[in-house]
Design a protein around this motif. Structure first.
Motif, PDB file in Angstrom:
ATOM      1  N   GLY A   1      40.723  30.516  43.326  1.00 25.98           N
ATOM      2  CA  GLY A   1      40.265  29.749  42.179  1.00 25.98           C
ATOM      3  C   GLY A   1      41.325  29.639  41.095  1.00 25.98           C
ATOM      4  N   PHE A   2      40.910  29.089  39.953  1.00 26.00           N
ATOM      5  CA  PHE A   2      41.864  28.734  38.902  1.00 26.00           C
ATOM      6  C   PHE A   2      41.365  29.119  37.516  1.00 26.00           C
ATOM      7  N   GLY A   3      42.325  29.391  36.658  1.00 29.57           N
ATOM      8  CA  GLY A   3      42.053  29.552  35.231  1.00 29.57           C
ATOM      9  C   GLY A   3      41.096  30.679  34.922  1.00 29.57           C
ATOM     10  N   ARG A   4      40.221  30.432  33.976  1.00 29.58           N
ATOM     11  CA  ARG A   4      39.286  31.458  33.531  1.00 29.58           C
ATOM     12  C   ARG A   4      38.161  31.686  34.535  1.00 29.58           C
ATOM     13  N   ARG A   5      38.144  30.863  35.587  1.00 28.36           N
ATOM     14  CA  ARG A   5      37.152  31.015  36.648  1.00 28.36           C
ATOM     15  C   ARG A   5      37.757  31.640  37.901  1.00 28.36           C
ATOM     16  N   VAL A   6      38.999  32.083  37.837  1.00 26.09           N
ATOM     17  CA  VAL A   6      39.616  32.709  39.009  1.00 26.09           C
ATOM     18  C   VAL A   6      38.846  33.971  39.370  1.00 26.09           C
ATOM     19  N   CYS A   7      38.794  34.280  40.656  1.00 27.01           N
ATOM     20  CA  CYS A   7      38.051  35.453  41.116  1.00 27.01           C
ATOM     21  C   CYS A   7      38.625  36.722  40.490  1.00 27.01           C
ATOM     22  N   PRO A   8      37.833  37.474  39.725  1.00 25.07           N
ATOM     23  CA  PRO A   8      38.375  38.685  39.090  1.00 25.07           C
ATOM     24  C   PRO A   8      38.687  39.796  40.091  1.00 25.07           C
ATOM     25  N   GLY A   9      38.136  39.704  41.298  1.00 28.23           N
ATOM     26  CA  GLY A   9      38.375  40.742  42.293  1.00 28.23           C
ATOM     27  C   GLY A   9      39.426  40.398  43.311  1.00 28.23           C
TER      28      GLY A   9
ATOM     29  N   LEU B   1      33.765  42.620  34.697  1.00 29.27           N
ATOM     30  CA  LEU B   1      34.351  42.531  36.035  1.00 29.27           C
ATOM     31  C   LEU B   1      35.867  42.712  36.001  1.00 29.27           C
ATOM     32  N   GLN B   2      36.497  42.226  34.949  1.00 30.64           N
ATOM     33  CA  GLN B   2      37.943  42.446  34.827  1.00 30.64           C
ATOM     34  C   GLN B   2      38.253  43.928  34.635  1.00 30.64           C
ATOM     35  N   GLU B   3      37.447  44.613  33.841  1.00 31.96           N
ATOM     36  CA  GLU B   3      37.647  46.044  33.654  1.00 31.96           C
ATOM     37  C   GLU B   3      37.454  46.810  34.958  1.00 31.96           C
ATOM     38  N   ALA B   4      36.589  46.279  35.833  1.00 29.84           N
ATOM     39  CA  ALA B   4      36.304  46.962  37.094  1.00 29.84           C
ATOM     40  C   ALA B   4      37.283  46.621  38.202  1.00 29.84           C
ATOM     41  N   PHE B   5      37.988  45.459  38.096  1.00 26.45           N
ATOM     42  CA  PHE B   5      38.807  45.036  39.233  1.00 26.45           C
ATOM     43  C   PHE B   5      40.209  44.533  38.893  1.00 26.45           C
ATOM     44  N   ALA B   6      40.474  44.199  37.635  1.00 28.77           N
ATOM     45  CA  ALA B   6      41.770  43.605  37.319  1.00 28.77           C
ATOM     46  C   ALA B   6      42.841  44.645  37.028  1.00 28.77           C
ATOM     47  N   SER B   7      42.452  45.839  36.655  1.00 31.16           N
ATOM     48  CA  SER B   7      43.424  46.880  36.332  1.00 31.16           C
ATOM     49  C   SER B   7      43.913  47.564  37.609  1.00 31.16           C
ATOM     50  N   LYS B   8      45.230  47.702  37.740  1.00 27.62           N
ATOM     51  CA  LYS B   8      45.782  48.356  38.928  1.00 27.62           C
ATOM     52  C   LYS B   8      45.318  49.801  39.025  1.00 27.62           C
TER      53      LYS B   8
ATOM     54  N   TYR C   1      39.739  52.919  43.898  1.00 29.37           N
ATOM     55  CA  TYR C   1      38.847  52.535  44.998  1.00 29.37           C
ATOM     56  C   TYR C   1      39.463  52.796  46.369  1.00 29.37           C
ATOM     57  N   ARG C   2      40.714  53.183  46.403  1.00 31.35           N
ATOM     58  CA  ARG C   2      41.391  53.308  47.691  1.00 31.35           C
ATOM     59  C   ARG C   2      40.739  54.307  48.653  1.00 31.35           C
ATOM     60  N   PRO C   3      40.239  55.445  48.182  1.00 32.59           N
ATOM     61  CA  PRO C   3      39.555  56.343  49.127  1.00 32.59           C
ATOM     62  C   PRO C   3      38.371  55.673  49.822  1.00 32.59           C
ATOM     63  N   ILE C   4      37.625  54.848  49.100  1.00 37.87           N
ATOM     64  CA  ILE C   4      36.502  54.134  49.714  1.00 37.87           C
ATOM     65  C   ILE C   4      37.022  53.122  50.729  1.00 37.87           C
ATOM     66  N   GLN C   5      38.056  52.379  50.362  1.00 38.41           N
ATOM     67  CA  GLN C   5      38.614  51.385  51.277  1.00 38.41           C
ATOM     68  C   GLN C   5      39.152  52.046  52.543  1.00 38.41           C
ATOM     69  N   ARG C   6      39.816  53.181  52.389  1.00 41.89           N
ATOM     70  CA  ARG C   6      40.321  53.883  53.572  1.00 41.89           C
ATOM     71  C   ARG C   6      39.173  54.333  54.468  1.00 41.89           C
TER      72      ARG C   6
END
Length: 527
Positions: free
Chosen positions: A444-452, A140-147, A153-158
């Protein structure tokens, strides 16, 4: 002789009862001696066996926990039946324990109801801390944490944001349904490469029903079976087994939610028609590595499922809160609209690159997250090893509950917290702004913070900016033409949805309607 035998029989029959009483007393004494050597944080007085359960109301439990915090301090010790609980009523305590000491505070309570009975055992939210958790978290970090990845994903969001605007133009009375479609459209395409094309999309409907029925079945840690696991074995015919019937019904919905889109991606991969997605990528990697076991498949299902089920509900809640706040505070809405008009102009719609030039909108969205924290009590953590904090013992196995609601409502941090006031952030120093940014606690917090969290925040920003730029928002009217003023109220639940309300959307001009139609058409073709 008969009397002697009667007395002997009486003594003999009483022996098991006496032994049982002795064992209970001994157990209580052992527990007392064990707890006496510890110095727990202060908290409300607990009763034998039930602890502090009797003091918690059925609804809005975060308010009672905040009362305990005001009386006993920001770290409160309580007991829910046999389970020790540590309630954190300040950001400082939450950061110190769940982030700085995350190695000890990243586990989860057992959650018998959610995991064992309802079948939510393969999603990141409920996984115990360990190798499987780290595996899901890495994906999940690989899918959402990298800028760089999030920007992809911006074309989908737009596209989905422009579809939202089109829906608000065409049928504004269904704005709640348009919000669900918008959030589902973004997430389902990223998770499964699936495009939502209608308000009654079957995948959106089954996932929403699954979420609703899960909440009706019981919030994490709220049911007796979580505190007395033996109740999971109660037969379905016995009185009091209704929770199991509801749980098994939810389990069938959970399987649909996780299995159906996964199977769809598998079929598309076999025929060579699969669109790029989180699920397709993980399946292709596993096949190439020869590691696609049944267990690995279940992990992919769980990781993809949590993107949808956890991501859409909280994102929709944030957008509902934004709209409710703007209806009730139309002066704020007009001020944000004036800022966008000044920066963006009449010939285009706001885009991600404009964010730094719209500081008042940033304040508005901070206040949205503060005014109604989407998940008021977060998801409880569990202590994996005994710890000492401020001279107090935190026992192994304790449930740790961050009272996020109070962290965003504390009048010492946010004066007059019930008032929706974006201006409170305008004149803060950079240090103050960072310290009081509610987004530092609501995810959330720490290692349980929302990855997205970066992705979710960007989705909410783009939708809010474009609604402000294109729509006039006001009160709905009753049959006599009078304003219907909604209540600033939120339901008591795991997720704090605004109570149902109505409002009025109108495109600001025919020119803007044309711009929305043009941007929708262009982005459908190019994305």
């Amino acid at each position: 002789m008969d009397s002697a035998w009667s007395q002997l029989a009486l003594v003999t029959s009483a022996a098991p009862a006496a032994l049982l009483v002795a064992l209970v007393v001994l157990g209580a004494y052992v527990r007392y001696r064990r707890s006496a050597k510890y110095r727990y944080p202060p908290g409300p007085r607990a009763l034998p066996f039930i602890g502090n359960v009797h003091q918690l109301p059925v609804n809005y439990q975060w308010r009672k926990m905040a009362e305990w915090g005001r009386e006993h301090g920001d770290v409160v010790f309580a007991k829910f039946f046999r389970t020790p609980a540590v309630i954190l009523n300040s950001k400082e305590a939450a950061v110190e324990l769940m982030e700085k000491r995350s190695a000890k505070y990243s586990d989860r309570p057992p959650f018998i109801l959610l995991k064992d009975l309802m079948g939510w055992d393969s999603v990141l939210n409920n996984l115990p801390y360990g190798e499987r958790f780290r595996k899901h978290r890495k994906w999940l970090q690989e899918a959402f944490a990298s800028k760089a990845v999030v920007m992809g994903y911006r074309p989908i969001q737009r596209r989905e944001t422009y579809m939202l605007l089109s829906g608000l133009c065409d049928s504004p009375e269904h704005f709640m349904d348009h919000l669900k479609r918008w959030a589902g459209g973004v997430i389902l395409e990223i998770a499964y490469g699936y495009r939502v094309t209608s308000l009654n999309d079957p995948l959106v409907e089954v996932a929403e029903r699954t979420t609703v029925e899960t909440v009706l079945g019981g919030s994490p840690g709220s049911m007796l079976v979580d505190f007395f696991p033996i109740l999971r074995y109660i037969p379905l015919w016995m009185p009091g087994s209704g929770f199991k019937r509801q749980a098994f019904f939810v389990k069938s919905l959970v399987r649909q939610t996780l299995d159906t889109p996964f199977a769809m991606v598998q079929r598309a991969l076999r025929t060579g028609t699969a669109a790029p997605s989180f699920t397709a990528t993980l399946l292709e990697e596993a096949v190439a590595a020869g590691s696609l076991t049944a267990e690995h498949e279940e992990d992919i299902k769980g990781a993809a499922g949590v993107i949808y089920t956890a991501g859409t509900d909280t994102t929709v809640t944030a957008m509902k809160t934004f709209i409710l706040a703007m209806v009730l505070h139309q002066d704020v809405y007009k001020k944000a609209q004036a800022e966008i008009d000044r920066v963006i102009g009449p010939d285009r719609l706001p885009d991600f690159e404009d964010r730094e030039q719209l500081p008042y909108l940033e304040c508005v969205l901070k206040e949205v997250f503060r005014w109604n924290a989407p998940v008021p009590l977060g998801v409880p953590h569990a202590v994996s090893h005994h710890d000492v904090y401020r001279g107090y013992d935190i026992p192994e196995g304790a449930m740790v509950i961050p009272n996020i609601w109070w962290m965003t409502q504390d009048p010492d941090v946010y004066p007059d917290p019930a008032r929706f006031d974006p201006d409170r952030y305008l004149h803060m120093s950079a240090e103050e702004a960072e310290h009081t940014d509610p987004r530092n606690v609501v995810f959330g917090f720490g290692r349980r913070v929302c990855p997205g969290q970066i992705f979710a925040d960007a989705s909410v920003w783009l939708a809010a900016a474009n609604i402000i730029a294109t729509m006039d928002l006001g009160f709905a009217k009753d049959n006599f033409g009078r304003d219907i003023v909604p209540e600033a109220a939120f339901i008591s639940g795991f997720v704090s949805h605004p109570k149902e309300f109505t409002c009025s959307f109108h495109a600001r001009s025919s020119r803007i309607r044309g711009l929305i139609a043009h941007m929708s058409a262009v982005n459908i073709v190019t994305s």
